[in-house]
Design a protein around this motif. Structure first.
Motif, mmCIF file in Angstrom:
data_model
loop_
_atom_site.group_PDB
_atom_site.id
_atom_site.type_symbol
_atom_site.label_atom_id
_atom_site.label_comp_id
_atom_site.label_asym_id
_atom_site.label_seq_id
_atom_site.Cartn_x
_atom_site.Cartn_y
_atom_site.Cartn_z
ATOM 1 N N PRO A 61 0.819 -1.233 0.000
ATOM 2 C CA PRO A 61 0.000 0.000 0.000
ATOM 3 C C PRO A 61 0.842 1.266 0.000
ATOM 4 O O PRO A 61 0.460 2.269 -0.613
ATOM 5 C CB PRO A 61 -0.815 -0.126 1.301
ATOM 6 N N GLY A 62 1.996 1.232 0.671
ATOM 7 C CA GLY A 62 2.881 2.390 0.667
ATOM 8 C C GLY A 62 3.433 2.678 -0.716
ATOM 9 O O GLY A 62 3.545 3.839 -1.120
ATOM 10 N N LEU A 63 3.774 1.620 -1.455
ATOM 11 C CA LEU A 63 4.265 1.806 -2.826
ATOM 12 C C LEU A 63 3.170 2.350 -3.738
ATOM 13 O O LEU A 63 3.442 3.167 -4.623
ATOM 14 C CB LEU A 63 4.796 0.478 -3.381
ATOM 15 N N VAL A 64 1.943 1.910 -3.520
ATOM 16 C CA VAL A 64 0.816 2.443 -4.297
ATOM 17 C C VAL A 64 0.641 3.932 -4.012
ATOM 18 O O VAL A 64 0.468 4.742 -4.924
ATOM 19 C CB VAL A 64 -0.478 1.674 -3.976
ATOM 20 N N ALA A 65 0.702 4.299 -2.726
ATOM 21 C CA ALA A 65 0.574 5.712 -2.346
ATOM 22 C C ALA A 65 1.704 6.542 -2.938
ATOM 23 O O ALA A 65 1.478 7.641 -3.464
ATOM 24 C CB ALA A 65 0.552 5.841 -0.823
ATOM 25 N N MET A 66 2.929 6.021 -2.856
ATOM 26 C CA MET A 66 4.080 6.749 -3.378
ATOM 27 C C MET A 66 4.006 6.903 -4.894
ATOM 28 O O MET A 66 4.292 7.977 -5.442
ATOM 29 C CB MET A 66 5.381 6.039 -2.990
ATOM 30 N N SER A 67 3.626 5.838 -5.606
ATOM 31 C CA SER A 67 3.545 5.901 -7.060
ATOM 32 C C SER A 67 2.459 6.866 -7.513
ATOM 33 O O SER A 67 2.655 7.624 -8.474
ATOM 34 C CB SER A 67 3.266 4.503 -7.627
ATOM 35 N N SER A 68 1.314 6.839 -6.831
ATOM 36 C CA SER A 68 0.245 7.768 -7.191
ATOM 37 C C SER A 68 0.661 9.205 -6.935
ATOM 38 O O SER A 68 0.328 10.109 -7.713
ATOM 39 C CB SER A 68 -1.036 7.440 -6.421
ATOM 40 N N MET A 69 1.412 9.434 -5.859
ATOM 41 C CA MET A 69 1.929 10.767 -5.567
ATOM 42 C C MET A 69 2.898 11.222 -6.662
ATOM 43 O O MET A 69 2.733 12.313 -7.239
ATOM 44 C CB MET A 69 2.644 10.792 -4.220
ATOM 45 N N ASN A 70 3.889 10.394 -6.938
ATOM 46 C CA ASN A 70 4.929 10.777 -7.903
ATOM 47 C C ASN A 70 4.346 11.073 -9.278
ATOM 48 O O ASN A 70 4.681 12.082 -9.913
ATOM 49 C CB ASN A 70 5.971 9.665 -8.013
ATOM 50 N N LYS A 114 -3.308 9.692 -14.651
ATOM 51 C CA LYS A 114 -1.925 9.224 -14.770
ATOM 52 C C LYS A 114 -1.432 8.605 -13.473
ATOM 53 O O LYS A 114 -0.711 7.610 -13.463
ATOM 54 C CB LYS A 114 -1.033 10.390 -15.194
ATOM 55 N N GLY A 115 -1.841 9.191 -12.343
ATOM 56 C CA GLY A 115 -1.483 8.614 -11.059
ATOM 57 C C GLY A 115 -2.152 7.279 -10.823
ATOM 58 O O GLY A 115 -1.536 6.340 -10.305
ATOM 59 N N LEU A 116 -3.411 7.165 -11.218
ATOM 60 C CA LEU A 116 -4.137 5.902 -11.058
ATOM 61 C C LEU A 116 -3.565 4.813 -11.955
ATOM 62 O O LEU A 116 -3.506 3.641 -11.566
ATOM 63 C CB LEU A 116 -5.616 6.114 -11.375
ATOM 64 N N PHE A 117 -3.128 5.196 -13.152
ATOM 65 C CA PHE A 117 -2.526 4.212 -14.052
ATOM 66 C C PHE A 117 -1.275 3.609 -13.431
ATOM 67 O O PHE A 117 -1.106 2.379 -13.420
ATOM 68 C CB PHE A 117 -2.188 4.867 -15.385
ATOM 69 N N ALA A 118 -0.397 4.461 -12.904
ATOM 70 C CA ALA A 118 0.820 3.959 -12.264
ATOM 71 C C ALA A 118 0.483 3.101 -11.050
ATOM 72 O O ALA A 118 1.137 2.082 -10.790
ATOM 73 C CB ALA A 118 1.708 5.133 -11.854
ATOM 74 N N SER A 119 -0.550 3.481 -10.310
ATOM 75 C CA SER A 119 -0.953 2.716 -9.128
ATOM 76 C C SER A 119 -1.485 1.341 -9.520
ATOM 77 O O SER A 119 -1.219 0.347 -8.835
ATOM 78 C CB SER A 119 -2.022 3.478 -8.350
ATOM 79 N N LEU A 120 -2.238 1.277 -10.606
ATOM 80 C CA LEU A 120 -2.784 -0.002 -11.052
ATOM 81 C C LEU A 120 -1.685 -0.985 -11.426
ATOM 82 O O LEU A 120 -1.831 -2.197 -11.239
ATOM 83 C CB LEU A 120 -3.727 0.217 -12.239
ATOM 84 N N LEU A 121 -0.585 -0.477 -11.957
ATOM 85 C CA LEU A 121 0.543 -1.357 -12.274
ATOM 86 C C LEU A 121 1.100 -1.989 -10.997
ATOM 87 O O LEU A 121 1.410 -3.187 -10.969
ATOM 88 C CB LEU A 121 1.637 -0.565 -12.985
ATOM 89 N N ILE A 122 1.216 -1.200 -9.939
ATOM 90 C CA ILE A 122 1.721 -1.730 -8.666
ATOM 91 C C ILE A 122 0.709 -2.679 -8.043
ATOM 92 O O ILE A 122 1.077 -3.716 -7.475
ATOM 93 C CB ILE A 122 2.041 -0.576 -7.690
#
Length: 247
Positions: A61-70, A114-122
């Motif tokens: 979950p932390g990686l999802v939060a970080m990826s969506s942020m970035n 774009k943030g959700l797309f990166a999060s979905l990959l994680i």
């Protein structure tokens, strides 16, 4: 109220062109996967958490939060900076009969996608690796709010920077520290008490707290209100900057 859609559509058409390149998808996944392999599958085997869960379940979950942020932040900040200072396409928005609030909504919505797309990959990787990772309603709401919050912050950065290099400077001073010290890789309970006031000011800290909750306890409710407060403030400031834009 639908004036934001042309702005959103323009960003999505550009995003679609990038999605057709396999290199983009791999680059979007590279950093989180490196963190996942290094911390989760490597060091994570020796880490024991007081919460009673395995480290990989804590980390995802932390990686999802970080990826969506970035991704929500960097896409909007860089896009606005380049279109405003170099390509001069942002000035077309300002001169067109579109309200600044509509431009703001379009940019933020594009950043969220774009943030959700990166999060979905994680998230997809999270269901492949051996862990107890699961998606809850609180997880989804937190992810959406986090994308909205940092896309709005990206608008602020894109509007105040004077050069493309300034975007990287803001990222190094604000986004990168949040990625490492806001509870992404380890519990904030382990942070010395003297630094905790600074940690709790960081928006991503409250995202990491809330995104790991299975139900709304008092800590989760406080973090939810903090995130909503940041969302409101960042969106309001970004809208004001667009309204007062004169360059």
């Amino acid at each position: 109220m639908i004036n934001w859609y042309p702005v959103f559509l323009k960003e999505m058409l550009q995003f679609k062109r990038k999605l057709l390149r396999l290199g983009y998808i791999f680059s979007a996944m590279m950093s989180p996967i490196i963190y996942l392999v290094t911390f989760g599958l490597g060091l994570g085997r020796t880490v024991r958490l007081s919460e009673g869960i395995d480290y990989l379940t804590f980390l995802l979950p932390g990686l999802v939060a970080m990826s969506s942020m970035n991704n929500s932040y960097s896409w909007v900040a860089s896009s606005l900076n380049l279109s405003r200072l170099y390509f001069k396409t942002f000035q077309v928005y300002i001169q067109s009969p579109i309200k600044p609030s509509s431009i703001m909504i379009g940019e933020v919505m594009a950043g969220m996608v774009k943030g959700l797309f990166a999060s979905l990959l994680i998230i997809a990787v999270g269901f492949v690796v051996p862990s107890s990772f699961a998606i809850t309603l609180i997880f989804v709401i937190t992810l959406l709010l986090n994308c909205f919050m940092f896309a709005s912050l990206g608008v602020i950065t894109g509007m105040i920077t004077k050069s493309h290099e300034d975007t990287a400077t803001y990222s190094n001073f604000f986004i990168m520290p949040m990625a490492f010290f806001s509870g992404t890789f380890f519990s904030i309970d382990r942070i010395p008490m003297i630094f905790k006031p600074i940690i709790y000011v960081m928006p991503l800290t409250h995202t990491n707290i809330l995104i790991r909750k299975n139900f709304l306890d008092m800590e989760a409710i406080v973090s939810l209100f903090v995130i909503v407060f940041y969302c409101f403030c960042f969106f309001l400031i970004g809208s004001i900057l667009m309204k007062k834009y004169n360059e």
